[in-house]
Scaffold this active site. Sequence first.
Site, mmCIF file in Angstrom:
data_model
loop_
_atom_site.group_PDB
_atom_site.id
_atom_site.type_symbol
_atom_site.label_atom_id
_atom_site.label_comp_id
_atom_site.label_asym_id
_atom_site.label_seq_id
_atom_site.Cartn_x
_atom_site.Cartn_y
_atom_site.Cartn_z
ATOM 1 C CE LYS A 261 -14.003 -1.063 -0.908
ATOM 2 N NZ LYS A 261 -14.770 -2.233 -1.211
ATOM 3 N NE ARG A 262 -20.685 2.954 -3.623
ATOM 4 C CZ ARG A 262 -20.057 4.016 -3.119
ATOM 5 N NH1 ARG A 262 -19.319 3.883 -2.039
ATOM 6 N NH2 ARG A 262 -20.153 5.197 -3.678
#
Length: 502
Positions: A261-262
């Site tokens: 997600k980062r």
Amino acid sequence: MNKKVRVRFAPSPTGGLHLGGVRTALFNYLFAKQHQGSFIIRIEDTDKTRFVDGAEKYIYNTLEWCGIKPDESPLIGGAFAPYKQSERKSLYKQYAEQLVKNGYAYYAFDTPEALEQKRKSVANFQYNQHTRMSMQNSLVLGAAETEKLLANNIPHVIRIKMPENEEITFTDMIRGEVFFNASLVDDKVLLKADAMPTYHLAVVVDDYLMQISHSFRGEEWLPSAPVHILLWKYLFGLENMPQWAHLPLILKPDGNGKLSKRDGDRLGFPVFAMDWKDPKTNEITIGFKERGFLPEAFVNMLAMLGWNDGTEQEIFSLHELIEKFSIERIHKAGAKFDYEKAKWYNHEWIKKLEVGDVRLKVKELLGDIANNYDDTFIDKVITLVKDRCTLLTDFVQQTSFFFKSPETIAIDVIQPKWNEQKKVFFTELIQQFESATIWNVTELENIFKETASSNQLKPGEVMLPLRIMLVGDKFGAGVFDIAALIGKNATISRIEYVLSII
Ligand code: GLU
């Protein structure tokens, strides 16, 4: 295949569903449907510490958006209900105890503090065959002492006793023969102190009880496979075991590690299918849906991350995927995620779909501004701009000016080359348009060219100013297509407006 195909997608409700998770669901679904089998959703929520409110509902919504319909799930039920592990808690203990009885597992009474202490004092401490005899467990304490502790309800867990010097092997449908050295695997907890199973025990018991024929899951579970294989062997016999396939990881665009997600936050693209709102921080992570992706494109793109049908074909509908999909054609290596390619799929799907298939979505995006227009007009607008839209959200920019005058006019683009001659041209153009009896693309283009020529102007010199008058900026469909659609009144009043401010 003689056994009825029953596959499961078994997510843990711990947050937004990463696109790797959706792909796992998709591959399971495709395989099930291809074999007239059942696709089951099982919610693996035995780890209460990782439970996140709203995550389960989010999983259902995501799959629904993708068109992945379960045959059995916690929501719709089925013959093997319940489908949520927390509701099956009472089932697991007997299996853990059976393992202890047969010498494949043992009770461990080590307190969390004692374990913490060990981890602090011994670097990389593992509870395994080398350390287990220095711990507080039934193997060390002996039967009588163990009985006493159990009778006194002393908190304990049940751990698997990993065998020494045993090679564990199984056939993975993607990787072929896979070998593990059992002595490198630690003695995982199977049943926790609160009698809740860990994932390792629950996944095996439930795959057995739910008569799962094939277990397809992400590659991150491969290191756990030896534990699962042993549990299958000890509890149910290997011949009943589902066939395994560990799906390759979806990698960062540069291929360096698993996409997270980062990475999406950092590189500005979604990794979740739909918007996810973290209930603790209220932080919203954008999804492919809200970014303007069609579910058809999203699913198509996901399927191609690690699979192809052996031809050059790249565009597949869900229906076609069901027909052509094969687990054996999934690559072993990780698949690099490429956001530009994802957008390419979306663009292709926008072009491919019928106007009626995107109308509702475009209307939703446009909101109030299209309210007073009928679907025939909206469809004409969509047809005209469809090929220019990569994301559904592009429709807003590409169509707004068909419904209302542009809010801003890029006057600075016209100004430097503006002169009296052009002013005369546009004034005359208004008159010519005014008296036009036919209002279509060819007619408008002819009027425009003739007026330019009678004013000693090349059409190219006045085309951009006309576009800016009608659209507000340097983009959009063919300028006469636009004029033809917005009609005589709107065309003339937009030209007049710019003449009045320039
Ligand atoms: N509950 C696991 C997960 O969250 C599923 C792994 C499996 O399918 O065995 O990914």
